[in-house]
Design an enzyme around this catalytic site. Structure first.
Site, PDB file in Angstrom:
ATOM      1  N   GLY A  90      65.510  64.384 -50.521  1.00 37.38           N
ATOM      2  CA  GLY A  90      65.504  65.063 -51.824  1.00 37.38           C
ATOM      3  C   GLY A  90      66.802  65.790 -52.098  1.00 37.38           C
ATOM      4  O   GLY A  90      66.807  66.909 -52.601  1.00 37.38           O
ATOM      5  N   ALA A  91      67.916  65.117 -51.789  1.00 36.09           N
ATOM      6  CA  ALA A  91      69.223  65.769 -51.975  1.00 36.09           C
ATOM      7  C   ALA A  91      69.797  65.518 -53.362  1.00 36.09           C
ATOM      8  O   ALA A  91      70.958  65.827 -53.620  1.00 36.09           O
ATOM      9  CB  ALA A  91      70.195  65.281 -50.899  1.00 36.09           C
ATOM     10  N   SER A  93      68.766  66.922 -56.151  1.00 37.58           N
ATOM     11  CA  SER A  93      68.735  68.094 -57.039  1.00 37.58           C
ATOM     12  C   SER A  93      68.414  69.352 -56.252  1.00 37.58           C
ATOM     13  O   SER A  93      68.123  69.289 -55.043  1.00 37.58           O
ATOM     14  CB  SER A  93      67.704  67.903 -58.167  1.00 37.58           C
ATOM     15  OG  SER A  93      66.398  67.962 -57.661  1.00 37.58           O
ATOM     16  N   GLY A  94      68.469  70.486 -56.936  1.00 35.50           N
ATOM     17  CA  GLY A  94      68.004  71.751 -56.382  1.00 35.50           C
ATOM     18  C   GLY A  94      68.570  72.103 -55.016  1.00 35.50           C
ATOM     19  O   GLY A  94      69.768  71.962 -54.745  1.00 35.50           O
ATOM     20  N   GLY A  96      68.167  70.713 -52.089  1.00 38.16           N
ATOM     21  CA  GLY A  96      68.699  69.607 -51.288  1.00 38.16           C
ATOM     22  C   GLY A  96      70.145  69.297 -51.648  1.00 38.16           C
ATOM     23  O   GLY A  96      70.999  69.113 -50.777  1.00 38.16           O
ATOM     24  N   TYR A 271      50.051  71.987 -53.595  1.00 36.42           N
ATOM     25  CA  TYR A 271      51.446  72.233 -53.188  1.00 36.42           C
ATOM     26  C   TYR A 271      51.495  73.284 -52.077  1.00 36.42           C
ATOM     27  O   TYR A 271      52.162  73.106 -51.061  1.00 36.42           O
ATOM     28  CB  TYR A 271      52.269  72.717 -54.388  1.00 36.42           C
ATOM     29  CG  TYR A 271      53.650  73.207 -53.996  1.00 36.42           C
ATOM     30  CD1 TYR A 271      54.727  72.338 -53.910  1.00 36.42           C
ATOM     31  CD2 TYR A 271      53.872  74.555 -53.688  1.00 36.42           C
ATOM     32  CE1 TYR A 271      55.996  72.795 -53.527  1.00 36.42           C
ATOM     33  CE2 TYR A 271      55.125  75.016 -53.302  1.00 36.42           C
ATOM     34  CZ  TYR A 271      56.177  74.134 -53.230  1.00 36.42           C
ATOM     35  OH  TYR A 271      57.424  74.582 -52.839  1.00 36.42           O
TER      36      TYR A 271
HETATM   37  P1  NDP Z   1      63.709  70.092 -56.818  1.00 39.85           P
HETATM   38  O1  NDP Z   1      62.628  69.506 -57.655  1.00 39.85           O
HETATM   39  O2  NDP Z   1      64.985  70.475 -57.450  1.00 39.85           O
HETATM   40  O3  NDP Z   1      64.044  69.122 -55.615  1.00 39.85           O
HETATM   41  C1  NDP Z   1      63.090  68.320 -55.009  1.00 39.85           C
HETATM   42  C2  NDP Z   1      63.727  67.032 -54.543  1.00 39.85           C
HETATM   43  O4  NDP Z   1      62.710  66.211 -53.960  1.00 39.85           O
HETATM   44  C3  NDP Z   1      64.338  66.223 -55.673  1.00 39.85           C
HETATM   45  O5  NDP Z   1      65.584  65.752 -55.241  1.00 39.85           O
HETATM   46  C4  NDP Z   1      63.378  65.082 -55.858  1.00 39.85           C
HETATM   47  O6  NDP Z   1      63.975  63.886 -56.308  1.00 39.85           O
HETATM   48  C5  NDP Z   1      62.895  64.912 -54.439  1.00 39.85           C
HETATM   49  N1  NDP Z   1      61.668  64.117 -54.380  1.00 39.85           N
HETATM   50  C6  NDP Z   1      60.531  64.315 -55.068  1.00 39.85           C
HETATM   51  N2  NDP Z   1      59.664  63.329 -54.793  1.00 39.85           N
HETATM   52  C7  NDP Z   1      60.259  62.497 -53.918  1.00 39.85           C
HETATM   53  C8  NDP Z   1      59.877  61.296 -53.286  1.00 39.85           C
HETATM   54  N3  NDP Z   1      58.699  60.718 -53.535  1.00 39.85           N
HETATM   55  N4  NDP Z   1      60.736  60.704 -52.445  1.00 39.85           N
HETATM   56  C9  NDP Z   1      61.957  61.248 -52.225  1.00 39.85           C
HETATM   57  N5  NDP Z   1      62.375  62.377 -52.798  1.00 39.85           N
HETATM   58  C10 NDP Z   1      61.538  62.994 -53.644  1.00 39.85           C
HETATM   59  O7  NDP Z   1      63.033  71.352 -56.073  1.00 39.85           O
HETATM   60  P2  NDP Z   1      63.630  72.418 -55.037  1.00 39.85           P
HETATM   61  O8  NDP Z   1      65.032  72.156 -54.767  1.00 39.85           O
HETATM   62  O9  NDP Z   1      63.196  73.738 -55.501  1.00 39.85           O
HETATM   63  O10 NDP Z   1      62.762  72.087 -53.747  1.00 39.85           O
HETATM   64  C11 NDP Z   1      63.320  71.765 -52.512  1.00 39.85           C
HETATM   65  C12 NDP Z   1      62.459  72.315 -51.403  1.00 39.85           C
HETATM   66  O11 NDP Z   1      62.452  73.725 -51.442  1.00 39.85           O
HETATM   67  C13 NDP Z   1      61.000  71.902 -51.467  1.00 39.85           C
HETATM   68  O12 NDP Z   1      60.552  71.586 -50.169  1.00 39.85           O
HETATM   69  C14 NDP Z   1      60.306  73.135 -51.968  1.00 39.85           C
HETATM   70  O13 NDP Z   1      58.969  73.183 -51.525  1.00 39.85           O
HETATM   71  C15 NDP Z   1      61.133  74.196 -51.303  1.00 39.85           C
HETATM   72  N6  NDP Z   1      61.059  75.532 -51.851  1.00 39.85           N
HETATM   73  C16 NDP Z   1      61.494  75.779 -53.126  1.00 39.85           C
HETATM   74  C17 NDP Z   1      61.438  77.053 -53.639  1.00 39.85           C
HETATM   75  C18 NDP Z   1      61.883  77.371 -55.012  1.00 39.85           C
HETATM   76  O14 NDP Z   1      61.754  78.520 -55.389  1.00 39.85           O
HETATM   77  N7  NDP Z   1      62.410  76.430 -55.767  1.00 39.85           N
HETATM   78  C19 NDP Z   1      60.927  78.166 -52.840  1.00 39.85           C
HETATM   79  C20 NDP Z   1      60.501  77.781 -51.526  1.00 39.85           C
HETATM   80  C21 NDP Z   1      60.593  76.518 -51.054  1.00 39.85           C
HETATM   81  P3  NDP Z   1      64.423  63.672 -57.850  1.00 39.85           P
HETATM   82  O15 NDP Z   1      65.743  64.365 -57.964  1.00 39.85           O
HETATM   83  O16 NDP Z   1      64.528  62.200 -57.929  1.00 39.85           O
HETATM   84  O17 NDP Z   1      63.366  64.271 -58.688  1.00 39.85           O
HETATM   85 MG1  PMR Z   2      55.512  84.119 -57.416  1.00 37.35          MG
HETATM   86  C1  PMR Z   2      57.228  89.605 -54.201  1.00 37.35           C
HETATM   87  C2  PMR Z   2      57.045  88.823 -55.007  1.00 37.35           C
HETATM   88  C3  PMR Z   2      57.058  87.380 -55.261  1.00 37.35           C
HETATM   89  C4  PMR Z   2      57.811  86.371 -54.698  1.00 37.35           C
HETATM   90  C5  PMR Z   2      58.862  86.498 -53.638  1.00 37.35           C
HETATM   91  C6  PMR Z   2      57.412  85.149 -55.305  1.00 37.35           C
HETATM   92  C7  PMR Z   2      57.922  83.895 -54.986  1.00 37.35           C
HETATM   93  N1  PMR Z   2      56.440  85.435 -56.251  1.00 37.35           N
HETATM   94  C8  PMR Z   2      56.208  86.794 -56.237  1.00 37.35           C
HETATM   95  C9  PMR Z   2      55.306  87.502 -57.023  1.00 37.35           C
HETATM   96  C10 PMR Z   2      54.551  86.970 -58.068  1.00 37.35           C
HETATM   97  N2  PMR Z   2      54.495  85.672 -58.413  1.00 37.35           N
HETATM   98  C11 PMR Z   2      53.687  87.716 -58.954  1.00 37.35           C
HETATM   99  C12 PMR Z   2      53.501  89.225 -58.904  1.00 37.35           C
HETATM  100  C13 PMR Z   2      53.133  86.818 -59.824  1.00 37.35           C
HETATM  101  C14 PMR Z   2      52.163  87.078 -60.951  1.00 37.35           C
HETATM  102  C15 PMR Z   2      52.836  87.405 -62.161  1.00 37.35           C
HETATM  103  C16 PMR Z   2      53.645  85.528 -59.487  1.00 37.35           C
HETATM  104  C17 PMR Z   2      53.334  84.352 -60.152  1.00 37.35           C
HETATM  105  C18 PMR Z   2      53.813  83.105 -59.784  1.00 37.35           C
HETATM  106  C19 PMR Z   2      53.475  81.832 -60.384  1.00 37.35           C
HETATM  107  C20 PMR Z   2      52.593  81.553 -61.520  1.00 37.35           C
HETATM  108  N3  PMR Z   2      54.695  82.894 -58.740  1.00 37.35           N
HETATM  109  C21 PMR Z   2      54.891  81.560 -58.668  1.00 37.35           C
HETATM  110  C22 PMR Z   2      54.169  80.901 -59.641  1.00 37.35           C
HETATM  111  C23 PMR Z   2      54.420  79.514 -59.493  1.00 37.35           C
HETATM  112  O1  PMR Z   2      53.974  78.590 -60.137  1.00 37.35           O
HETATM  113  C24 PMR Z   2      55.324  79.317 -58.313  1.00 37.35           C
HETATM  114  C25 PMR Z   2      54.518  78.651 -57.241  1.00 37.35           C
HETATM  115  O2  PMR Z   2      53.555  79.148 -56.742  1.00 37.35           O
HETATM  116  O3  PMR Z   2      54.926  77.485 -56.841  1.00 37.35           O
HETATM  117  C26 PMR Z   2      54.115  76.949 -55.805  1.00 37.35           C
HETATM  118  C27 PMR Z   2      55.661  80.723 -57.863  1.00 37.35           C
HETATM  119  C28 PMR Z   2      56.498  81.222 -56.870  1.00 37.35           C
HETATM  120  N4  PMR Z   2      56.591  82.563 -56.561  1.00 37.35           N
HETATM  121  C29 PMR Z   2      57.526  82.725 -55.576  1.00 37.35           C
HETATM  122  C30 PMR Z   2      58.045  81.440 -55.238  1.00 37.35           C
HETATM  123  C31 PMR Z   2      59.084  81.193 -54.195  1.00 37.35           C
HETATM  124  C32 PMR Z   2      57.426  80.536 -56.036  1.00 37.35           C
HETATM  125  C33 PMR Z   2      57.752  79.083 -56.064  1.00 37.35           C
HETATM  126  C34 PMR Z   2      57.926  78.079 -55.268  1.00 37.35           C
HETATM  127  C35 PMR Z   2      57.512  77.783 -53.890  1.00 37.35           C
HETATM  128  O4  PMR Z   2      56.819  78.463 -53.209  1.00 37.35           O
HETATM  129  O5  PMR Z   2      57.968  76.800 -53.445  1.00 37.35           O
END
Ligand code: NDP
Ligand code: PMR
Ligand code: LMG
Length: 396
Positions: A90-91, A93-94, A96, A271
Site C-alpha cells: 500500500g505504498a 498513498s498516505g 505507505g 476495521y
Molecule cells: P491510505 O488509504 O492512504 O493507504 C492505504 C493503502 O493501502 C493505499 O495505498 C491503498 O491502495 C492500499 N490498499 C488498499 N487495498 C489494497 C489491496 N487490496 N491490495 C493492496 N493494497 C491495497 O491510508 P493510510 O495511509 O492512512 O493507511 C495506512 C496504514 O496506516 C493502514 O494500515 C492504517 O490502518 C494505518 N493507520 C492509519 C491511521 C490514520 O490516521 N490514517 C492511524 C493508524 C493506523 P490505493 O492507493 O490503490 O487505494
Molecule cells: Mg478518533 C485522544 C483522542 C483521540 C485519538 C488519538 C483518536 C484517533 N481519536 C480520538 C478521540 C475521538 N475520536 C473522539 C473524542 C471522538 C468523538 C468525537 C472520535 C471520533 C472518531 C471517529 C468517528 N475518531 C475516529 C473516527 C473514525 O472514523 C476514525 C476511525 O475510527 O477509523 C477506524 C477515527 C480515528 N480516531 C483516531 C484515529 C487514529 C482514527 C483513525 C484511524 C485508525 O485508527 O486507523
C-alpha cells in the site's frame, strides 16, 4: 485509561531519532557498538554469503531495472553495508507512500512498492520526487490470495534478498451498510488488512530468514483505535474479536457471520477488529519465530494521520472536520510526512530492533514502547487467530 500515546507517562525507552546513534543504542543493533571497522567486517561476510540469483529478464520488464548496490567501497577499500530491500504494501498513498519516500531519501534502501494499482503507484512515486534507483513497483492485490502468492513468487524470482517487510495497506468502510468481499469470499476489511497480510508475511518469512542483512524486520501497522485501553479505542463501535466464531466460519456471510465475533456487519468495527488481528499477529510471530530466526517483529501506531485516503469512504462532513478535530482538540494529529518518518525509523533505525513491541510516539516525536489493550495482547487469542487464519489462507 490512557487518552492517547502522548498522554502516557513518558516511557522507559523513550528516545528521539537523531540521538539514537549513540553507542548505547548501537549496541542493540549488532550486540556491540557499531564502529566503522566492525560495520565493514560485517559487510564483507554479507557479501561472501550473498548467493542469490539476479533478476530474470521477464520480471525485470515489469518491475524496475535496478539491482540494489551490493557493494560499495570507501577510498580505503573498506566495504560498507549493501542497500537494504524493503517491501512496503500500500505504498501508493498516505502512510505507505510517505514511508517509501522517507526510506528512498535515505539512499540506503531499495523500496519495493507492493501496490494494487501499478500506474497509480508509479505516478505517486514520481510526484513524491523519489529517485528511480531507489524504488520499484510490484503488483500486489491483498484482496486475492492468488495475487499474494503470485507476488511472493515474483519477488523471489527477482533474486533480491528481503530484509524488511512492512504490512501497511488497509481499507476502511465506515459507512457501508452491506459487506463487500475479497476474491476468496472473506469480508473485505479483515480479508485485506489481516488475512492478505497474514499470508504474505507467512510466505515471505523464509525470505527474511534467508537474508544476510544485520537487522531483518517484519513490521505490521496497528492502531490506537483497536486498543480499548485508550479513549480513541472506546469510541463506538469498539473492537472485539469475541470467541472468533465468525472467523472460524470463514467470514463469508453464507453459513457464517461476516464479523470475527459472529455479530452483525459493521464496517467501522470490522476495521478496528482487523487492526487487533494485525497487533496479535505480530506478537504471535514474535513468540513463534523471533528466537529461531532473529527477525524483529513489531507493530506501531504512527499517530492520527487524519488526511489520508483511509477516510475516502467516510461522509464529507467527517472528512472536513476530522483533521481540525484531531489537530486542535485531541492533539493526536500527525502529518503524512511525519508519520512516514516514524514508520521509516521502525524500518531502519538501529535502535528500534526490539522484537514483540508496539511503538508509539509522543508529541515531541520521540518513540516509546506502548502498551496494547488486554485483548490485543492476549496470547491465547493470538494463537487461536493464527490457527484459524492459517486454515482460511490455505496454510493448514
Ligand atoms: P491510505 O488509504 O492512504 O493507504 C492505504 C493503502 O493501502 C493505499 O495505498 C491503498 O491502495 C492500499 N490498499 C488498499 N487495498 C489494497 C489491496 N487490496 N491490495 C493492496 N493494497 C491495497 O491510508 P493510510 O495511509 O492512512 O493507511 C495506512 C496504514 O496506516 C493502514 O494500515 C492504517 O490502518 C494505518 N493507520 C492509519 C491511521 C490514520 O490516521 N490514517 C492511524 C493508524 C493506523 P490505493 O492507493 O490503490 O487505494
Ligand atoms: Mg478518533 C485522544 C483522542 C483521540 C485519538 C488519538 C483518536 C484517533 N481519536 C480520538 C478521540 C475521538 N475520536 C473522539 C473524542 C471522538 C468523538 C468525537 C472520535 C471520533 C472518531 C471517529 C468517528 N475518531 C475516529 C473516527 C473514525 O472514523 C476514525 C476511525 O475510527 O477509523 C477506524 C477515527 C480515528 N480516531 C483516531 C484515529 C487514529 C482514527 C483513525 C484511524 C485508525 O485508527 O486507523
Ligand atoms: C460514525 O460517524 C458513523 O455514523 C458510524 O456508522 C461509524 O462508521 C463511525 O467510527 C465510525 O462513524 C460518526 C461521525 C460522522 O461523527 C462523529 O463521531 C464525530 C467525528 C469527529 C469529528 C468532528 C468533531 C467536530 C469538532 C469540530 C472541530 C472543529 C475544530 C476546529 C478547531 C478550531 C480551533 C481553533 O459524522 C460526522 O462526520 C458529522 C460530524 C458533525 C459533528 C458536528 C458536531 C459538532 C460538535 C462539536 C463538538 C465537539 C467536540 C467534542 C470533543 C470535545 C472535547 C473537549
Amino acid at each position: 485509561m490512557a487518552l492517547q500515546a502522548s498522554f502516557l507517562p513518558s516511557a522507559l525507552s523513550a528516545h528521539k531519532e537523531g540521538k539514537a546513534n549513540g553507542g548505547a543504542k548501537d549496541s542493540a543493533f549488532l550486540g556491540v557498538s557499531l564502529s566503522e571497522s566492525i560495520k565493514s567486517d560485517f559487510s564483507s561476510s554479507v557479501l561472501r554469503s550473498h548467493k542469490r540469483n539476479h533478476l530474470s529478464a521477464g520480471i525485470r520488464a515489469q518491475t524496475a531495472t535496478t539491482t540494489p548496490g551490493v557493494k560499495s567501497s570507501s577510498p580505503e577499500g573498506k566495504k560498507t553495508l549493501r542497500k537494504g530491500n524493503v517491501i512496503v504494501t500500500g505504498a501508493s498513498s498516505g502512510l505507505g507512500l510517505a514511508t517509501a519516500k522517507a526510506l528512498a531519501e535515505m539512499g540506503r534502501w531499495n523500496v519495493i512498492m507492493a501496490c494494487r494499482d501499478f500506474l497509480k503507484a508509479e505516478k505517486a512515486a514520481k510526484s513524491a520526487g523519489m529517485a528511480k534507483e531507489n524504488y520499484q513497483v510490484m503488483h500486489l492485490d491483498l484482496a486475492s490470495l492468488d495475487s499474494v502468492r503470485q507476488f511472493a513468487r515474483n519477488f523471489r524470482q527477482s533474486g533480491l534478498p528481503l530484509d524488511v517487510l512492512v504490512c501497511n495497506a488497509a481499507v476502511y468502510f465506515p459507512t457501508a451498510k452491506e459487506p463487500t468481499y475479497t476474491a476468496d469470499g472473506f469480508e473485505m476489511s479483515v480479508g485485506v488488512n489481516h488475512l492478505g497480510h497474514f499470508l504474505l508475511a507467512r510466505e515471505l518469512l523464509e525470505d527474511l530468514k534467508a537474508s544476510d542483512y544485520p537487522s531483518r524486520r517484519l513490521i505490521i501497522v496497528g492502531s490506537i483505535t483497536g486498543n480499548t485501553n485508550t479513549l480513541a479505542g472506546n469510541i463506538p463501535p469498539k473492537a472485539n474479536l469475541g470467541d472468533l466464531r465468525g472467523l472460524a466460519g470463514g467470514l463469508n456471510g453464507l453459513g457464517s457471520s461476516t464479523m470475527i465475533d459472529g455479530g452483525e456487519f459493521d464496517g467501522a468495527k470490522a476495521y478496528k477488529d482487523s487492526k487487533v488481528c494485525n497487533m496479535l499477529t505480530m506478537q504471535e510471530f514474535h513468540r513463534r519465530y523471533h528466537e529461531e530466526t532473529g527477525v524483529t517483529f513489531a507493530s506501531l501506531y504512527p499517530g492520527c494521520i487524519a488526511t489520508t485516503g483511509l477516510f475516502r469512504e467516510h461522509v464529507a462532513l467527517f472528512r472536513l472536520l476530522f483533521p481540525p478535530f484531531q489537530k486542535y482538540i485531541t492533539k493526536g494529529f500527525v502529518s503524512e510526512e511525519e508519520a512516514g518518518k516514524r514508520l521509516a525509523q521502525v524500518v531502519s533505525n538501529p535502535s528500534l530492533t526490539k522484537s514483540g513491541v508496539y511503538w508509539s510516539w509522543n508529541n515531541n516525536s520521540a518513540s516509546f514502547e506502548n502498551q496494547l489493550s488486554e485483548e490485543a495482547s492476549d496470547p491465547e487469542k493470538a494463537q487461536r487467530l493464527w490457527q484459524l487464519s492459517e486454515k482460511l489462507v490455505g496454510l493448514a
